[in-house]
Design a protein around this motif. Structure first.
Motif, PDB file in Angstrom:
ATOM      1  N   PRO A 199       0.796  -1.238   0.000  1.00 56.21           N
ATOM      2  CA  PRO A 199       0.000   0.000   0.000  1.00 56.21           C
ATOM      3  C   PRO A 199       0.824   1.283   0.000  1.00 56.21           C
ATOM      4  O   PRO A 199       0.312   2.336  -0.367  1.00 56.21           O
ATOM      5  CB  PRO A 199      -0.805  -0.110   1.302  1.00 56.21           C
ATOM      6  N   GLY A 200       2.090   1.210   0.405  1.00 55.86           N
ATOM      7  CA  GLY A 200       2.906   2.413   0.476  1.00 55.86           C
ATOM      8  C   GLY A 200       3.539   2.810  -0.844  1.00 55.86           C
ATOM      9  O   GLY A 200       4.123   3.886  -0.959  1.00 55.86           O
ATOM     10  N   PHE A 201       3.430   1.949  -1.848  1.00 55.16           N
ATOM     11  CA  PHE A 201       4.012   2.228  -3.157  1.00 55.16           C
ATOM     12  C   PHE A 201       2.882   2.553  -4.135  1.00 55.16           C
ATOM     13  O   PHE A 201       1.969   1.756  -4.323  1.00 55.16           O
ATOM     14  CB  PHE A 201       4.784   1.017  -3.668  1.00 55.16           C
ATOM     15  N   SER A 202       2.950   3.703  -4.764  1.00 55.19           N
ATOM     16  CA  SER A 202       1.908   4.080  -5.727  1.00 55.19           C
ATOM     17  C   SER A 202       2.124   3.432  -7.081  1.00 55.19           C
ATOM     18  O   SER A 202       1.215   3.407  -7.910  1.00 55.19           O
ATOM     19  CB  SER A 202       1.887   5.603  -5.895  1.00 55.19           C
ATOM     20  N   ALA A 203       3.322   2.890  -7.297  1.00 53.00           N
ATOM     21  CA  ALA A 203       3.632   2.253  -8.577  1.00 53.00           C
ATOM     22  C   ALA A 203       4.576   1.086  -8.333  1.00 53.00           C
ATOM     23  O   ALA A 203       5.461   1.147  -7.476  1.00 53.00           O
ATOM     24  CB  ALA A 203       4.271   3.260  -9.538  1.00 53.00           C
ATOM     25  N   ASP A 204       4.400   0.038  -9.090  1.00 52.25           N
ATOM     26  CA  ASP A 204       5.299  -1.109  -8.963  1.00 52.25           C
ATOM     27  C   ASP A 204       6.711  -0.715  -9.377  1.00 52.25           C
ATOM     28  O   ASP A 204       6.918   0.033 -10.336  1.00 52.25           O
ATOM     29  CB  ASP A 204       4.795  -2.274  -9.811  1.00 52.25           C
TER      30      ASP A 204
END
Length: 354
Positions: A297-302
């Motif tokens: 959840p803390g990463f907006s993009a892989d």
């Protein structure tokens, strides 16, 4: 003599006629600047070393005094780590575009957000990286060149940390300090508990799990870690992560055994906030859990931390310890729910400007 006439004469006396070729100052538009962590330009030693040097020289990221840290960084780490990091990037590299997935996805987010604002001709969307290219400074220059005299900086970090949100804003402000004609600016606050964000996460979980041929016994919400000392100094990141997980759990109707919080991407010998993701999946497997899924959840993009570390290294740890089924739930990326959520947050933050 009227006031307006007097002012015009003063202007003419002080400045005189503008010389031929004098640049025209464009104005009246609003810039939206999406920012993310960054990426090396390529996977070779020099490119990765240049990226790691910029990243690990940031005093927001590594708070060790420079006189103690730099001999380690430039004498050991930057001579050994680029090869390993470059090899990891090789595993996930976007061959078609010859770039990292983070760059591909962030560009997609900016393009789709711009399309969402298609009915607002005054809005211009750009994107930039805290480390590497395209830089935040170059993105800001593109915005002002297009007539943006107001700019909203949007760090794509849901949970605030000095190591992410703050340093992205620092770089944004540094770029502003170099400008003669500085635009009015705003920054997007952390959105770890925003209903639109939680809903987008929940829908991504539900959609992904519905497509699996197994049901995970446990789902981990794995966040990038920070040293415990940063938390003790007042960084709210740990609290933001815990709240995101709690709200997501409530939205999904799960208990605290079905969805748990863990932390990944440890660096150095200092103790970091726990529980650690790798140790947790190993423990779960030894305790008899055979099927798990992990969301970030803390990463907006892989990026390399999700695609190589979680879907690669952590998967291997779990399977080697006795696990049978593993699935990585993709980040929100540039999907429809993600763009709608970002648009919602941006429009609200632009209140009074639009």
């Amino acid at each position: 003599m009227g006031i307006e006439t007097t002012i015009e004469r003063q202007k003419a006396t002080a400045v005189g006629p503008l010389p031929a070729g004098h640049p025209t100052v464009r104005k009246g538009r609003i810039g939206v600047l999406l920012t993310n962590l960054g990426t090396p330009d390529a996977t070779d030693y020099r490119s990765v070393r240049r990226y790691l040097s910029e990243f690990l020289s940031d005093a927001r990221v590594i708070e060790i005094p420079k006189w103690k840290w730099y001999p380690i960084l430039f004498g050991i780490i930057l001579n050994t780590r680029p090869q390993k990091t470059g090899a990891n990037y090789e595993k996930i590299w976007n061959r078609e575009k010859d770039e990292s997935p983070l760059r591909t996805i962030t560009r997609g987010q900016a393009d789709k957000l711009a399309a969402a604002f298609g009915d607002e001709p005054s809005i211009v969307v750009e994107w930039g990286m805290r480390y590497g290219n395209p830089s935040i400074e170059s993105a800001l220059e593109r915005l002002t060149a297009q007539g943006c005299d107001r700019v909203l900086c949007v760090p794509l970090y849901p949970q605030y940390s000095a190591t992410t949100t703050a340093t992205a804003n620092d770089q944004f402000y540094r770029a502003l300090m170099k400008m003669r004609f500085m635009p009015a600016v705003r920054t997007l606050p952390p959105y770890h508990d925003e209903p639109a964000y939680i809903e987008a996460l929940a829908r991504s979980v539900e959609t992904h799990l519905a497509g699996l041929d197994f049901e995970p016994e446990v789902v981990l919400a794995s966040y990038h870690g920070i040293p415990i000392s940063y938390f003790e100094k007042g960084d709210p990141y740990h609290c933001h992560c815990q709240k995101t997980t709690r709200l997501l759990r409530e939205r999904l109707g799960w208990d605290d055994k079905r969805l748990i919080t863990t932390f990944q991407s440890l660096f150095g010998r200092e103790e970091w906030i726990k529980p650690y993701t790798d140790a947790t999946v190993q423990r779960l497997a030894t305790e008899g859990v055979r099927k798990i899924a992990i969301i970030n959840p803390g990463f907006s993009a892989d990026c390399i931390e999700t695609l190589e570390e979680i879907d690669g290294e952590v998967r291997e740890i779990f399977m080697h310890a006795g696990g049978e089924r593993f699935s990585h739930i993709p980040c929100l990326n540039d999907g429809d729910d993600s763009i709608a959520m970002i648009e919602h947050l941006v429009r609200r933050q632009l209140g009074g400007w639009l």
